[in-house]
Design a protein around this motif. Sequence first.
Motif, PDB file in Angstrom:
ATOM      1  N   UNK A   1     -12.298   5.579   2.174  1.00 18.53           N
ATOM      2  CA  UNK A   1     -11.257   4.670   2.644  1.00 18.53           C
ATOM      3  C   UNK A   1     -10.494   5.299   3.816  1.00 18.53           C
ATOM      4  N   UNK A   2     -10.190   6.586   3.700  1.00 20.57           N
ATOM      5  CA  UNK A   2      -9.519   7.296   4.794  1.00 20.57           C
ATOM      6  C   UNK A   2     -10.369   7.336   6.047  1.00 20.57           C
ATOM      7  N   UNK A   3     -11.681   7.423   5.860  1.00 21.67           N
ATOM      8  CA  UNK A   3     -12.598   7.414   6.998  1.00 21.67           C
ATOM      9  C   UNK A   3     -12.494   6.079   7.731  1.00 21.67           C
ATOM     10  N   UNK A   4     -12.533   4.992   6.986  1.00 26.30           N
ATOM     11  CA  UNK A   4     -12.434   3.666   7.606  1.00 26.30           C
ATOM     12  C   UNK A   4     -11.086   3.510   8.303  1.00 26.30           C
ATOM     13  N   UNK A   5     -10.026   3.955   7.658  1.00 28.55           N
ATOM     14  CA  UNK A   5      -8.699   3.879   8.275  1.00 28.55           C
ATOM     15  C   UNK A   5      -8.635   4.722   9.543  1.00 28.55           C
ATOM     16  N   UNK A   6      -9.273   5.885   9.515  1.00 23.34           N
ATOM     17  CA  UNK A   6      -9.308   6.748  10.702  1.00 23.34           C
ATOM     18  C   UNK A   6     -10.051   6.070  11.849  1.00 23.34           C
ATOM     19  N   UNK A   7     -11.185   5.463  11.534  1.00 20.72           N
ATOM     20  CA  UNK A   7     -11.968   4.759  12.556  1.00 20.72           C
ATOM     21  C   UNK A   7     -11.142   3.633  13.169  1.00 20.72           C
ATOM     22  N   UNK A   8     -10.477   2.840  12.316  1.00 16.07           N
ATOM     23  CA  UNK A   8      -9.638   1.747  12.828  1.00 16.07           C
ATOM     24  C   UNK A   8      -8.511   2.287  13.707  1.00 16.07           C
ATOM     25  N   UNK A   9      -7.876   3.375  13.284  1.00 14.42           N
ATOM     26  CA  UNK A   9      -6.775   3.954  14.064  1.00 14.42           C
ATOM     27  C   UNK A   9      -7.265   4.462  15.420  1.00 14.42           C
ATOM     28  N   UNK A  10      -8.440   5.069  15.429  1.00 12.56           N
ATOM     29  CA  UNK A  10      -9.012   5.567  16.685  1.00 12.56           C
ATOM     30  C   UNK A  10      -9.378   4.399  17.595  1.00 12.56           C
ATOM     31  N   UNK A  11      -9.974   3.354  17.016  1.00 10.71           N
ATOM     32  CA  UNK A  11     -10.312   2.177  17.817  1.00 10.71           C
ATOM     33  C   UNK A  11      -9.063   1.576  18.454  1.00 10.71           C
ATOM     34  N   UNK A  12      -8.014   1.492  17.676  1.00 16.56           N
ATOM     35  CA  UNK A  12      -6.761   0.933  18.189  1.00 16.56           C
ATOM     36  C   UNK A  12      -6.150   1.825  19.273  1.00 16.56           C
ATOM     37  N   UNK A  13      -6.143   3.117  19.040  1.00 16.17           N
ATOM     38  CA  UNK A  13      -5.549   4.068  19.985  1.00 16.17           C
ATOM     39  C   UNK A  13      -6.245   4.024  21.351  1.00 16.17           C
ATOM     40  N   UNK A  14      -7.569   3.913  21.329  1.00 11.63           N
ATOM     41  CA  UNK A  14      -8.338   3.993  22.569  1.00 11.63           C
ATOM     42  C   UNK A  14      -8.873   2.633  23.040  1.00 11.63           C
ATOM     43  N   UNK A  15      -8.546   1.570  22.333  1.00 12.86           N
ATOM     44  CA  UNK A  15      -9.024   0.229  22.656  1.00 12.86           C
ATOM     45  C   UNK A  15     -10.546   0.222  22.779  1.00 12.86           C
ATOM     46  N   UNK A  16     -11.207   0.706  21.716  1.00 13.04           N
ATOM     47  CA  UNK A  16     -12.662   0.817  21.665  1.00 13.04           C
ATOM     48  C   UNK A  16     -13.196   0.140  20.410  1.00 13.04           C
ATOM     49  N   UNK A  17     -14.486  -0.117  20.428  1.00  9.48           N
ATOM     50  CA  UNK A  17     -15.195  -0.499  19.218  1.00  9.48           C
ATOM     51  C   UNK A  17     -16.183   0.625  18.931  1.00  9.48           C
ATOM     52  N   UNK A  18     -16.005   1.264  17.804  1.00  6.75           N
ATOM     53  CA  UNK A  18     -16.865   2.387  17.439  1.00  6.75           C
ATOM     54  C   UNK A  18     -18.045   1.835  16.642  1.00  6.75           C
ATOM     55  N   UNK A  19     -19.273   2.184  17.056  1.00 10.43           N
ATOM     56  CA  UNK A  19     -20.462   1.687  16.358  1.00 10.43           C
ATOM     57  C   UNK A  19     -20.646   2.410  15.025  1.00 10.43           C
ATOM     58  N   UNK A  20     -19.866   1.981  14.058  1.00 11.86           N
ATOM     59  CA  UNK A  20     -19.847   2.650  12.758  1.00 11.86           C
ATOM     60  C   UNK A  20     -19.911   1.598  11.672  1.00 11.86           C
ATOM     61  N   UNK A  21     -20.805   1.791  10.723  1.00  9.36           N
ATOM     62  CA  UNK A  21     -20.938   0.876   9.598  1.00  9.36           C
ATOM     63  C   UNK A  21     -20.430   1.585   8.350  1.00  9.36           C
ATOM     64  N   UNK A  22     -19.306   1.144   7.834  1.00  7.02           N
ATOM     65  CA  UNK A  22     -18.700   1.778   6.661  1.00  7.02           C
ATOM     66  C   UNK A  22     -19.591   1.677   5.430  1.00  7.02           C
TER      67      UNK A  22
END
Length: 85
Positions: free
Chosen positions: A36-57
């Motif tokens: 869950x923390x991993x998914x939250x981290x990915x979302x936070x990084x996407x928001x911070x950098x305005x990116x879509x990370x190619x990651x499948x939880x």
Amino acid sequence: MSIRDRVFSIIAEQAMLEVSDVTGESTLESLGIDSLGLVESIFAIEEEFDLTIPFNANAPDGSDFDISNVDTIVAGIEHLIAAKS
């Protein structure tokens, strides 16, 4: 603030640690970040950098985005930012 510093800050916040406790060689697991923390981290990084990370939880090991340690996450984000430009 550099990309690396921003990623370290996000990961430290998700792990509820000081930024100084995070190293490039740290794995998310070693920092106490669960799935869950991993998914939250990915979302936070996407928001911070305005990116879509190619990651499948649902299949994190099958992703093209390397999350094996903090340095590989930083490198992946740098690559995505460069490709976006």
